[in-house]
Every structure is written in C-alpha cells, then in structure tokens.
Write a protein that holds these residues in place. Structure first.
Motif, mmCIF file in Angstrom:
data_model
loop_
_atom_site.group_PDB
_atom_site.id
_atom_site.type_symbol
_atom_site.label_atom_id
_atom_site.label_comp_id
_atom_site.label_asym_id
_atom_site.label_seq_id
_atom_site.Cartn_x
_atom_site.Cartn_y
_atom_site.Cartn_z
ATOM 1 N N VAL A 1 4.433 7.363 -1.224
ATOM 2 C CA VAL A 1 5.157 7.143 0.021
ATOM 3 C C VAL A 1 4.706 5.828 0.655
ATOM 4 O O VAL A 1 3.539 5.472 0.593
ATOM 5 C CB VAL A 1 4.949 8.335 0.996
ATOM 6 N N GLY A 2 5.672 5.142 1.236
ATOM 7 C CA GLY A 2 5.365 3.912 1.956
ATOM 8 C C GLY A 2 6.461 3.656 2.982
ATOM 9 O O GLY A 2 7.401 4.445 3.095
ATOM 10 N N MET A 3 6.334 2.546 3.697
ATOM 11 C CA MET A 3 7.319 2.259 4.755
ATOM 12 C C MET A 3 8.025 0.929 4.537
ATOM 13 O O MET A 3 8.685 0.431 5.440
ATOM 14 C CB MET A 3 6.608 2.228 6.113
ATOM 15 N N LEU B 1 2.895 8.000 11.112
ATOM 16 C CA LEU B 1 2.629 8.569 9.792
ATOM 17 C C LEU B 1 3.449 9.852 9.642
ATOM 18 O O LEU B 1 3.769 10.514 10.618
ATOM 19 C CB LEU B 1 1.129 8.868 9.689
ATOM 20 N N ASN C 1 -4.341 5.563 0.131
ATOM 21 C CA ASN C 1 -4.764 6.807 0.803
ATOM 22 C C ASN C 1 -3.996 7.976 0.175
ATOM 23 O O ASN C 1 -3.035 7.762 -0.585
ATOM 24 C CB ASN C 1 -4.432 6.735 2.304
ATOM 25 N N THR D 1 9.688 5.794 4.289
ATOM 26 C CA THR D 1 9.865 6.445 5.583
ATOM 27 C C THR D 1 10.004 5.385 6.674
ATOM 28 O O THR D 1 9.671 4.218 6.467
ATOM 29 C CB THR D 1 8.682 7.385 5.879
ATOM 30 N N GLY E 1 0.847 -1.191 0.000
ATOM 31 C CA GLY E 1 0.000 0.000 0.000
ATOM 32 C C GLY E 1 0.881 1.239 0.000
ATOM 33 O O GLY E 1 1.940 1.245 0.625
HETATM 34 N N1 HPA Z 1 2.553 6.859 4.479
HETATM 35 C C1 HPA Z 1 3.423 5.855 4.726
HETATM 36 N N2 HPA Z 1 3.197 4.596 4.413
HETATM 37 C C2 HPA Z 1 2.024 4.306 3.821
HETATM 38 C C3 HPA Z 1 1.062 5.301 3.551
HETATM 39 C C4 HPA Z 1 1.346 6.654 3.878
HETATM 40 O O1 HPA Z 1 0.560 7.573 3.651
HETATM 41 N N3 HPA Z 1 0.011 4.660 2.957
HETATM 42 C C5 HPA Z 1 0.335 3.340 2.893
HETATM 43 N N4 HPA Z 1 1.557 3.127 3.412
#
Ligand code: HPA
Length: 251
Positions: free
Chosen positions: A184-186, A167, A210, A162, A93
């Motif tokens: 962006v994702g982690m 968040l 999102n 990140t 995601g």
């Molecule tokens: N930020 C960080 N990681 C994510 C996000 C986000 O908005 N959506 C899904 N993974």
C-alpha cells in the motif's frame, strides 16, 4: 537542451539525498508547465558512457514538504514530456500487506488498485487518449527487475493507492488484503496513469518502509524512512535506465 530519455522520480528520503556521488550536470531547473511548475530537476551523469538522466524529488527538498496527497502530479509528468522523456522510473515507500514481505524488501508492482477519491487522474488534453492497458510498462518493469540482485518472495505485487494524508485503518487494510493487494502507498495514482496517458513508459520500485496497519502480525513494528531508502533505490533505477536505453531503440 538535448532531449532526455529518462526521468527518475525520487520518493521516500529523496529530499535529503546528496546527489554528488551521481555526478550532477549543471544547476537544477524548474519547468513551467500548463499545470504549474515542476519540482526542481537535476541532470545526473554517473557514467560517461551513458547520456544524462533527469532526476527530481517528488516531495520537495531538505525535508518531506508535500505529502503524496498534495503533489502536483500533472506538473511532474508534463515536465517529463517537455524534457522528451520516453521512460520514467520512480521509487516510493510502501507498507507491506502481504505477510511474506518485510521492512527493507524491494518490490516492483505489476498492477495498481486506485482507492484515491479526489485526485485528477487525466490531463484532459484533446490530443491524449485516456490511460488503458497495463498500469506499469512491461519493459520498464523488466528493466527494474533486471537491476535487482535479490528477488523477493512476491514476484507480482499489486499496489493499492490510498488517498491519504491519513494512514489507513486496520479495517481498510483488511479490505485491501482481501481484494488482492500486497503493498500500500499513496503515490502511484495518478502518477502512473498520467505517464501512460502522456505515452511515457512508467514503472516503479517500492521499498517496504513499514508494515501496513494491523499487518505486523507479531513482528517488531520496524519502520525505515531514512536515507538508506534513497541510497538503495537511486542506483537501481539508474541501472534500469541504462538497461532500457541500450536494449531498445526509442519509439
Ligand atoms: N500506507 C500508505 N502509504 C504508505 C505506507 C502505508 O503503510 N507506507 C509507506 N507509504
């Protein structure tokens, strides 16, 4: 066990996915790696004509048990190496930074900016060279793109990774936007770098779940982390795996 050419790593919603439609072969198993245990791995063989593909859910089973900040990335990628995998496809995601992207869009990142701070990004193994060159393997990436029916308006998205688990702030996302990131994702660092170091082709499919913090830009703040994410992404990656295996003799 026969060598498995592809591992698919499931991200968002993989933990609740019923694998029955993709025809699991045998029971799930765990690989003991020098870096710890892999997640449970299931072999899937949706088509008789193609060899089985390995699948694992990154974040656990039944529910999101470990968020990206707490994953043992080295155990997952070393596990792929133990299987003999030549390619890894993953889904994850992502939050949309680029205003052209909407929730539900599919993106295939072309490059990665690593804003993680504490993750171990190497195996530190004397026989392996540190990652260099494109973060995502061009052939693996092309195989995912060829499996998508609707190209989205951002054809070469850059993913910023990140640290999490928190968040991002609005100011951080504004910085990443200025730096050229589209999503962006982690998750993808160190996963992509470790695969590269292990000599395994790696590419990822991002599902826009999102709008990144401050980037809804007047649109309803929709979020989609439900089963549709996994049900959309797995068949695309299975097609990509079949394309890559038939297009290319293994190195
Ligand atoms: N930020 C960080 N990681 C994510 C996000 C986000 O908005 N959506 C899904 N993974």
């Amino acid at each position: 066990m026969e060598s498995i050419s592809t591992l698919i790593i499931g991200g968002t919603a993989a933990y609740r996915l019923d694998l029955a439609p993709w025809r699991p072969v045998g029971a799930p198993f765990i690989l003991r790696t020098p870096y710890g245990d892999s997640p449970p791995i299931t072999l899937l063989q949706p088509e008789d004509a193609h060899p089985p593909v390995a699948f694992c859910s990154r974040h656990g089973h039944g529910a999101l048990k470990r968020s990206a900040a707490f994953l043992n990335h080295r155990a997952i990628i070393w596990g792929a190496k133990m299987l003999g995998a030549e390619s890894i496809f993953s889904w994850n995601g992502v939050g949309a930074i680029d205003e052209r992207l909407q929730v539900g869009d599919l993106v295939v990142p072309v490059d990665l900016i690593d804003f993680t701070r504490t993750r171990v990004t190497t195996f530190g193994h004397p026989d392996l060279r540190p990652a260099s060159g494109p973060a995502f393997h061009p052939d693996a990436r092309s195989a995912i793109l060829a499996s998508l029916s609707n190209p989205n308006p951002v054809s070469n998205p850059i993913y910023v990774c990140t640290e999490g688990p928190r968040l991002e702030t609005e100011a951080e996302i504004a910085l990443y936007h200025q730096a050229g990131a589209h999503i962006v994702g982690m998750t993808l660092s160190p996963e992509a770098f470790l695969a590269q170091e292990a000599g395994i082709r790696y590419a990822s499919l991002g599902y826009v779940t999102n709008y990144a913090t401050g980037r809804a830009l007047g649109r309803p703040p929709r979020r989609e982390f439900g089963p549709v994410v996994a049900r959309t992404c797995l068949p695309i990656l299975l097609r990509a795996a079949a394309t890559l295996v038939s297009a290319m003799p293994l190195p």
